[in-house]
Scaffold this motif. Structure first.
Motif, mmCIF file in Angstrom:
data_model
loop_
_atom_site.group_PDB
_atom_site.id
_atom_site.type_symbol
_atom_site.label_atom_id
_atom_site.label_comp_id
_atom_site.label_asym_id
_atom_site.label_seq_id
_atom_site.Cartn_x
_atom_site.Cartn_y
_atom_site.Cartn_z
ATOM 1 N N GLY A 129 0.787 -1.226 0.000
ATOM 2 C CA GLY A 129 0.000 0.000 0.000
ATOM 3 C C GLY A 129 0.819 1.275 0.000
ATOM 4 N N PRO A 130 0.419 2.242 0.840
ATOM 5 C CA PRO A 130 1.062 3.555 0.821
ATOM 6 C C PRO A 130 2.528 3.553 1.237
ATOM 7 C CG PRO A 130 -1.096 3.661 1.880
ATOM 8 C CD PRO A 130 -0.777 2.213 1.699
ATOM 9 N N THR A 131 3.016 2.438 1.798
ATOM 10 C CA THR A 131 4.428 2.385 2.199
ATOM 11 C C THR A 131 5.339 2.756 1.033
ATOM 12 O OG1 THR A 131 4.027 0.692 3.870
ATOM 13 C CG2 THR A 131 6.274 0.891 3.060
ATOM 14 N N LEU A 132 5.007 2.287 -0.158
ATOM 15 C CA LEU A 132 5.864 2.513 -1.315
ATOM 16 C C LEU A 132 5.924 4.000 -1.668
ATOM 17 C CD1 LEU A 132 4.671 -0.488 -1.451
ATOM 18 C CD2 LEU A 132 5.316 -0.423 -3.846
ATOM 19 N N VAL A 133 4.768 4.643 -1.735
ATOM 20 C CA VAL A 133 4.764 6.062 -2.090
ATOM 21 C C VAL A 133 5.304 6.912 -0.948
ATOM 22 C CG1 VAL A 133 2.371 6.561 -1.371
ATOM 23 C CG2 VAL A 133 3.398 7.862 -3.239
ATOM 24 N N ASP A 195 -4.003 3.469 -11.870
ATOM 25 C CA ASP A 195 -5.337 3.031 -11.439
ATOM 26 C C ASP A 195 -5.360 1.538 -11.132
ATOM 27 O OD1 ASP A 195 -8.035 2.653 -11.003
ATOM 28 O OD2 ASP A 195 -8.674 3.736 -12.800
ATOM 29 N N HIS A 196 -5.562 1.208 -9.857
ATOM 30 C CA HIS A 196 -5.562 -0.194 -9.440
ATOM 31 C C HIS A 196 -6.779 -0.962 -9.938
ATOM 32 C CE1 HIS A 196 -8.531 1.235 -6.562
ATOM 33 N NE2 HIS A 196 -8.815 -0.021 -6.281
ATOM 34 N N TYR A 236 -3.038 8.098 -2.954
ATOM 35 C CA TYR A 236 -1.619 8.386 -3.143
ATOM 36 C C TYR A 236 -0.883 7.211 -3.792
ATOM 37 C CZ TYR A 236 -2.752 12.232 -0.017
ATOM 38 O OH TYR A 236 -3.332 13.356 0.541
ATOM 39 N N ILE A 237 -1.398 5.999 -3.636
ATOM 40 C CA ILE A 237 -0.800 4.848 -4.302
ATOM 41 C C ILE A 237 -1.533 4.542 -5.606
ATOM 42 C CG2 ILE A 237 -2.157 3.033 -3.148
ATOM 43 C CD1 ILE A 237 1.616 2.893 -3.914
ATOM 44 N N SER A 238 -2.794 4.916 -5.709
ATOM 45 C CA SER A 238 -3.578 4.755 -6.940
ATOM 46 C C SER A 238 -4.152 6.130 -7.301
ATOM 47 C CB SER A 238 -4.701 3.725 -6.710
ATOM 48 O OG SER A 238 -5.452 3.504 -7.884
ATOM 49 N N PRO A 239 -3.346 7.006 -7.908
ATOM 50 C CA PRO A 239 -3.728 8.413 -8.071
ATOM 51 C C PRO A 239 -5.003 8.665 -8.868
ATOM 52 C CG PRO A 239 -1.374 8.149 -8.370
ATOM 53 C CD PRO A 239 -1.954 6.763 -8.321
#
Length: 327
Positions: A129-133, A195-196, A236-239
């Motif tokens: 999830g958001p960890t990457l961004v 887009d996930h 933030y992970i799937s803008p």
């Protein structure tokens, strides 16, 4: 009636090169483990014979994890502050490293004297999830905090990335806007993974067919990224989920017609315009995913790279003119 068999054709020069590659429509855990060691290339051959200094730095995420950053600077006089390219690599957020596709921003270093900072974010499925961004954002904060020492003009920080890196670049730009931190001057999103949901027409058109990146591989990558919370997805992970695309910096987006991300990228540019922002969109006829990353020697690849350089020239010239007007 449009069917999934109806899809744009591939540029003939690209098609001939792709015919020599072992393409598939499926990616699984075993294949990923095999591909990871080959998902980047040594950077040393790119630096050989070029007047570039390379430095390595470490910053830390909120949980204490190390985040490595490579900094590439033109050798020589650094009295004048330079623009910065903050580079985020591709690889579906499941492979690659901070020197993947680094040849692209190094071209901009050569052309504009830019300082290139490339971040090593954690990958899925080891991180979710958001960890990457957030890793990418932490690297951006470090870059801004050390701008003076690195010879960077803090008013000319450009966030850029390709494929998954393009999606993460869009997410980082949204984070910086919403948190009111680093004033990003521009963003360059190269065939971005935004887009996930994987539900556009282009996603369906390139499902069930061998390709560089397919609907199936896209679904697999997102499943690893989202982990056990597929219903609670951060914009933030799937803008593409972001409801507000206003007050974003000037944006460059490009993509091919013959690839999964085509429609989500076009939509993102359209929504930036609808919010009153400025975006330049190039949709390259016959372009497959990452065509200019993997095949820069093709005519379409060379033209796409040249178009980005021309846009960067205009954008940086505009920044210089604006700065001169304030003096």
């Amino acid at each position: 009636m449009i069917t999934t068999a109806s899809r744009p054709g591939v540029d003939p020069q690209l098609a001939a090169l792709l015919a020599e590659m072992p393409l598939t429509s499926i990616l699984n855990a075993d294949a990923l483990a095999h591909m990871r060691p080959f998902s980047s290339a040594p950077v040393e051959p790119l630096l050989a014979g070029r007047l570039i200094d390379r430095s390595e730095f470490i910053t830390r995420a909120d949980d204490g994890a190390e985040i490595a950053l490579s900094v590439f600077r033109p050798t020589g006089d650094r009295t004048a502050l330079a623009p910065c390219i903050y580079w985020i690599h591709g690889g579906g957020m499941i492979m690659g490293d901070r020197v993947a596709n680094i040849d692209i921003p190094l071209e901009w270093l050569d052309r504009f004297g830019a300082v290139v900072v490339s971040v090593e974010y954690r990958l899925a499925p080891e991180a979710h999830g958001p960890t990457l961004v957030e890793d990418c954002y932490r690297g951006l904060l470090w870059t801004a905090e050390h701008a003076d020492a690195l010879g960077i003009d803090p008013s000319r920080i450009i966030v850029a990335g390709a494929s998954a890196g393009g999606g993460l670049a869009a997410g980082v730009t949204l984070l910086a806007r919403d948190r009111g931190t680093v004033p990003i001057a521009a963003q360059i999103l190269i065939c971005p993974m935004l887009d996930h949901r994987n539900s556009t027409t282009s996603s369906r058109q390139f499902t069930g067919v061998p390709a560089v990146w397919t609907g199936e591989t896209n679904e697999f990558a997102w499943r690893l990224v989202l982990g056990d919370q597929p219903e609670d997805v951060s914009a933030y992970i799937s803008p593409a989920l972001a409801e507000d695309l206003s007050n974003l910096p000037t944006t460059y987006i490009d993509v091919g017609t013959a690839e999964v991300f085509r429609d989500e990228d076009v939509d993102y540019a359209s929504r930036i315009w609808a919010a009153g922002g400025q975006a330049e969109l190039h949709v390259w006829a016959g372009g497959v995913h990452g065509f200019d990353l993997g095949f820069p020697e093709t005519r379409i690849g060379a033209i796409a790279r040249r178009a980005r350089i021309e846009w960067l020239t205009r954008t940086l010239d505009g920044m210089s003119a604006e700065r001169g007007g304030r003096q």
